[in-house]
Design a protein around this motif. Sequence first.
Motif, PDB file in Angstrom:
ATOM      1  N   GLY A 254       0.761  -1.255   0.209  1.00  0.00           N
ATOM      2  CA  GLY A 254      -0.134  -0.075   0.035  1.00  0.00           C
ATOM      3  C   GLY A 254       0.706   1.276  -0.040  1.00  0.00           C
ATOM      4  N   ARG A 255       2.006   1.164   0.543  1.00  0.00           N
ATOM      5  CA  ARG A 255       2.930   2.457   0.597  1.00  0.00           C
ATOM      6  C   ARG A 255       3.854   2.538  -0.790  1.00  0.00           C
ATOM      7  NH1 ARG A 255       4.313   3.336   6.318  1.00  0.00           N
ATOM      8  NH2 ARG A 255       3.021   1.787   7.801  1.00  0.00           N
ATOM      9  N   GLY A 256       3.616   1.391  -1.762  1.00  0.00           N
ATOM     10  CA  GLY A 256       4.309   1.491  -3.072  1.00  0.00           C
ATOM     11  C   GLY A 256       5.868   0.916  -2.805  1.00  0.00           C
ATOM     12  N   LEU A 257       6.230   0.486  -1.598  1.00  0.00           N
ATOM     13  CA  LEU A 257       7.494   0.137  -1.296  1.00  0.00           C
ATOM     14  C   LEU A 257       8.144  -1.324  -2.242  1.00  0.00           C
ATOM     15  CD1 LEU A 257       7.791   0.705   2.393  1.00  0.00           C
ATOM     16  CD2 LEU A 257       8.670   2.248   0.629  1.00  0.00           C
ATOM     17  N   PHE A 258       7.021  -1.994  -2.398  1.00  0.00           N
ATOM     18  CA  PHE A 258       7.266  -3.336  -3.290  1.00  0.00           C
ATOM     19  C   PHE A 258       5.904  -3.701  -3.804  1.00  0.00           C
ATOM     20  CE2 PHE A 258       6.817  -4.567   1.288  1.00  0.00           C
ATOM     21  CZ  PHE A 258       5.948  -5.571   1.234  1.00  0.00           C
ATOM     22  N   ASP A 259       5.948  -4.420  -4.866  1.00  0.00           N
ATOM     23  CA  ASP A 259       4.810  -4.865  -5.575  1.00  0.00           C
ATOM     24  C   ASP A 259       4.161  -6.533  -5.138  1.00  0.00           C
ATOM     25  OD1 ASP A 259       6.307  -6.391  -7.014  1.00  0.00           O
ATOM     26  OD2 ASP A 259       6.133  -4.936  -8.859  1.00  0.00           O
ATOM     27  N   MET A 260       3.219  -6.830  -5.909  1.00  0.00           N
ATOM     28  CA  MET A 260       2.672  -8.123  -5.509  1.00  0.00           C
ATOM     29  C   MET A 260       3.828  -9.351  -6.136  1.00  0.00           C
ATOM     30  SD  MET A 260       0.200  -8.375  -3.594  1.00  0.00           S
ATOM     31  CE  MET A 260      -0.163 -10.340  -3.703  1.00  0.00           C
ATOM     32  N   HIS A 261       4.415  -8.860  -7.197  1.00  0.00           N
ATOM     33  CA  HIS A 261       5.386  -9.724  -7.604  1.00  0.00           C
ATOM     34  C   HIS A 261       6.755 -10.172  -6.629  1.00  0.00           C
ATOM     35  CE1 HIS A 261       8.011 -11.751 -10.746  1.00  0.00           C
ATOM     36  NE2 HIS A 261       8.856 -10.895 -10.488  1.00  0.00           N
ATOM     37  N   ALA A 262       7.081  -8.862  -6.165  1.00  0.00           N
ATOM     38  CA  ALA A 262       8.130  -9.166  -5.136  1.00  0.00           C
ATOM     39  C   ALA A 262       7.521 -10.040  -3.904  1.00  0.00           C
ATOM     40  CB  ALA A 262       8.433  -7.690  -4.672  1.00  0.00           C
ATOM     41  N   LEU A 263       6.214  -9.543  -3.559  1.00  0.00           N
ATOM     42  CA  LEU A 263       5.885 -10.481  -2.357  1.00  0.00           C
ATOM     43  C   LEU A 263       5.443 -11.776  -2.609  1.00  0.00           C
ATOM     44  CD1 LEU A 263       4.752 -10.109   0.623  1.00  0.00           C
ATOM     45  CD2 LEU A 263       2.408  -9.972  -0.235  1.00  0.00           C
ATOM     46  N   ASN A 264       5.142 -12.040  -3.800  1.00  0.00           N
ATOM     47  CA  ASN A 264       4.994 -13.426  -4.167  1.00  0.00           C
ATOM     48  C   ASN A 264       6.585 -14.079  -4.200  1.00  0.00           C
ATOM     49  OD1 ASN A 264       2.221 -13.404  -4.244  1.00  0.00           O
ATOM     50  ND2 ASN A 264       2.254 -12.989  -6.815  1.00  0.00           N
ATOM     51  N   ALA A 265       7.276 -13.507  -4.751  1.00  0.00           N
ATOM     52  CA  ALA A 265       8.720 -13.970  -4.635  1.00  0.00           C
ATOM     53  C   ALA A 265       9.394 -14.220  -3.316  1.00  0.00           C
ATOM     54  CB  ALA A 265       9.695 -13.200  -5.433  1.00  0.00           C
ATOM     55  N   MET A 266       9.104 -13.549  -2.352  1.00  0.00           N
ATOM     56  CA  MET A 266       9.430 -13.641  -0.934  1.00  0.00           C
ATOM     57  C   MET A 266       8.838 -14.815  -0.500  1.00  0.00           C
ATOM     58  SD  MET A 266       9.616  -9.955   0.478  1.00  0.00           S
ATOM     59  CE  MET A 266       8.599  -8.778  -0.304  1.00  0.00           C
ATOM     60  N   HIS A 267       7.484 -14.859  -0.800  1.00  0.00           N
ATOM     61  CA  HIS A 267       6.567 -16.156  -0.371  1.00  0.00           C
ATOM     62  C   HIS A 267       7.009 -17.495  -1.066  1.00  0.00           C
ATOM     63  CE1 HIS A 267       3.408 -13.260   1.648  1.00  0.00           C
ATOM     64  NE2 HIS A 267       4.508 -13.372   2.361  1.00  0.00           N
ATOM     65  N   ASP A 268       7.353 -17.508  -2.289  1.00  0.00           N
ATOM     66  CA  ASP A 268       7.972 -18.718  -2.981  1.00  0.00           C
ATOM     67  C   ASP A 268       9.057 -19.185  -2.135  1.00  0.00           C
ATOM     68  OD1 ASP A 268       5.832 -18.423  -4.672  1.00  0.00           O
ATOM     69  OD2 ASP A 268       7.187 -17.672  -6.508  1.00  0.00           O
ATOM     70  N   LYS A 269      10.004 -17.998  -1.721  1.00  0.00           N
ATOM     71  CA  LYS A 269      11.268 -18.283  -1.029  1.00  0.00           C
ATOM     72  C   LYS A 269      10.961 -18.825   0.370  1.00  0.00           C
ATOM     73  CE  LYS A 269      15.632 -16.471   0.869  1.00  0.00           C
ATOM     74  NZ  LYS A 269      16.539 -15.325   0.896  1.00  0.00           N
ATOM     75  N   MET A 270      10.075 -18.587   1.030  1.00  0.00           N
ATOM     76  CA  MET A 270       9.628 -18.920   2.076  1.00  0.00           C
ATOM     77  C   MET A 270       9.200 -20.528   2.058  1.00  0.00           C
ATOM     78  SD  MET A 270       6.842 -17.437   5.052  1.00  0.00           S
ATOM     79  CE  MET A 270       5.311 -17.520   3.801  1.00  0.00           C
ATOM     80  N   HIS A 271       8.217 -20.726   1.168  1.00  0.00           N
ATOM     81  CA  HIS A 271       7.788 -21.857   0.999  1.00  0.00           C
ATOM     82  C   HIS A 271       8.862 -23.054   0.518  1.00  0.00           C
ATOM     83  CE1 HIS A 271       3.241 -21.474   1.199  1.00  0.00           C
ATOM     84  NE2 HIS A 271       3.382 -20.212   0.604  1.00  0.00           N
ATOM     85  N   ARG A 272       9.807 -22.646  -0.124  1.00  0.00           N
ATOM     86  CA  ARG A 272      10.799 -23.604  -0.734  1.00  0.00           C
ATOM     87  C   ARG A 272      11.716 -23.865   0.758  1.00  0.00           C
ATOM     88  NH1 ARG A 272      13.049 -20.117  -3.869  1.00  0.00           N
ATOM     89  NH2 ARG A 272      15.095 -19.746  -2.655  1.00  0.00           N
ATOM     90  N   LEU A 273      12.051 -23.037   1.177  1.00  0.00           N
ATOM     91  CA  LEU A 273      13.052 -23.207   2.532  1.00  0.00           C
ATOM     92  C   LEU A 273      12.172 -24.176   3.655  1.00  0.00           C
ATOM     93  CD1 LEU A 273      14.749 -19.695   2.591  1.00  0.00           C
ATOM     94  CD2 LEU A 273      15.671 -21.896   1.885  1.00  0.00           C
ATOM     95  N   VAL A 274      10.998 -23.655   3.639  1.00  0.00           N
ATOM     96  CA  VAL A 274      10.169 -24.351   4.691  1.00  0.00           C
ATOM     97  C   VAL A 274       9.983 -26.046   4.303  1.00  0.00           C
ATOM     98  CG1 VAL A 274       7.789 -24.889   5.859  1.00  0.00           C
ATOM     99  CG2 VAL A 274       8.883 -22.678   5.787  1.00  0.00           C
ATOM    100  N   ASN A 275       9.882 -26.226   2.836  1.00  0.00           N
ATOM    101  CA  ASN A 275       9.735 -27.543   2.463  1.00  0.00           C
ATOM    102  C   ASN A 275      10.859 -28.087   2.520  1.00  0.00           C
ATOM    103  OD1 ASN A 275       6.989 -26.859   1.714  1.00  0.00           O
ATOM    104  ND2 ASN A 275       7.449 -26.478  -0.523  1.00  0.00           N
ATOM    105  N   GLN A 276      12.120 -27.597   2.207  1.00  0.00           N
ATOM    106  CA  GLN A 276      13.374 -28.209   2.359  1.00  0.00           C
ATOM    107  C   GLN A 276      13.661 -28.535   3.709  1.00  0.00           C
ATOM    108  OE1 GLN A 276      15.962 -25.290   0.554  1.00  0.00           O
ATOM    109  NE2 GLN A 276      15.465 -25.748  -1.506  1.00  0.00           N
ATOM    110  N   ALA A 277      13.042 -27.993   4.440  1.00  0.00           N
ATOM    111  CA  ALA A 277      13.320 -28.462   6.075  1.00  0.00           C
ATOM    112  C   ALA A 277      12.340 -29.329   6.352  1.00  0.00           C
ATOM    113  CB  ALA A 277      13.251 -27.039   6.916  1.00  0.00           C
ATOM    114  N   GLY A 278      11.525 -29.625   5.730  1.00  0.00           N
ATOM    115  CA  GLY A 278      10.350 -30.698   5.690  1.00  0.00           C
ATOM    116  C   GLY A 278       9.264 -30.381   6.371  1.00  0.00           C
ATOM    117  N   GLY A 279       8.898 -29.177   6.175  1.00  0.00           N
ATOM    118  CA  GLY A 279       7.568 -28.548   6.568  1.00  0.00           C
ATOM    119  C   GLY A 279       6.711 -28.128   5.590  1.00  0.00           C
TER     120      GLY A 279
END
Length: 182
Positions: A56-81
Motif C-alpha cells: 500500500g505504501r508502494g515500497l514493493f509490489d505483489m510480484h516481489a511479495l510473491n517471490a518472497m513467499h515462494d522463497k519462504m515456501h521453498r525453504l520450509v519445504n526443504q526443512a521438511g515442513g
Amino acid sequence: MKLVILDRDGVINQDRDDFVKSTMEWVPIEHSLEAIANLTQAGWRVVVATNQSGIGRGLFDMHALNAMHDKMHRLVNQAGGRIDAVVICPHTANDRCKCRKPEPGMILEIVERFNAKVEGLPMIGDSQRDLEAIHAAGGQPILVRTGKGLKTLAQDSLPPGTRVFDDLYDAAGYLIQHSSST
C-alpha cells in the motif's frame, strides 16, 4: 484439526524497520524453518497471516511479495515442513480495513477457510497487534521474543492469557507437546 497461525516478519524471518522488500532481505530466523517442519510433522496445519503495508505504501509490489513467499515456501519445504496458506493485508493503517491486524479480519478468514474453531486457536506473533487480533477473535495469543517481541513484552500490556516464548521453535515445541498430552 490442529491449526496454528503465524505472523511472518519477526517470527519466521528477520524483521526490518524499513520493511522486508525483496527475497534478498527475506532472511529466516534461526530454527524457524525447523519449527514449522516440527509442527507439520506433528500434524499441525500452518497458516501465515501478515500485514504487508509495504504494498500500500508502494515500497514493493505483489510480484516481489510473491517471490518472497515462494522463497519462504521453498525453504520450509526443504526443512521438511509445509505452510498451508498465506493470508495478507496489503493496506496501510490509513485505509481502516477490517483485515489489517490488530483487526481480526485475517483470522476470521482463516477460521472460515479451514472450517476451524476460533476458541483456543493459537497465533504466534511478535507485536502487540498480532496478540490483539487473535485475542479479539477469541483465540490464544502467543508472543515470541524475536523481532519486536522484546519491545512488545516491555510495554506490559499483553492480552490476558498470552503465553511467551523465546522464539518460534520454543513456541512450536510447546504446542506440539501440549496437543499430544490432551
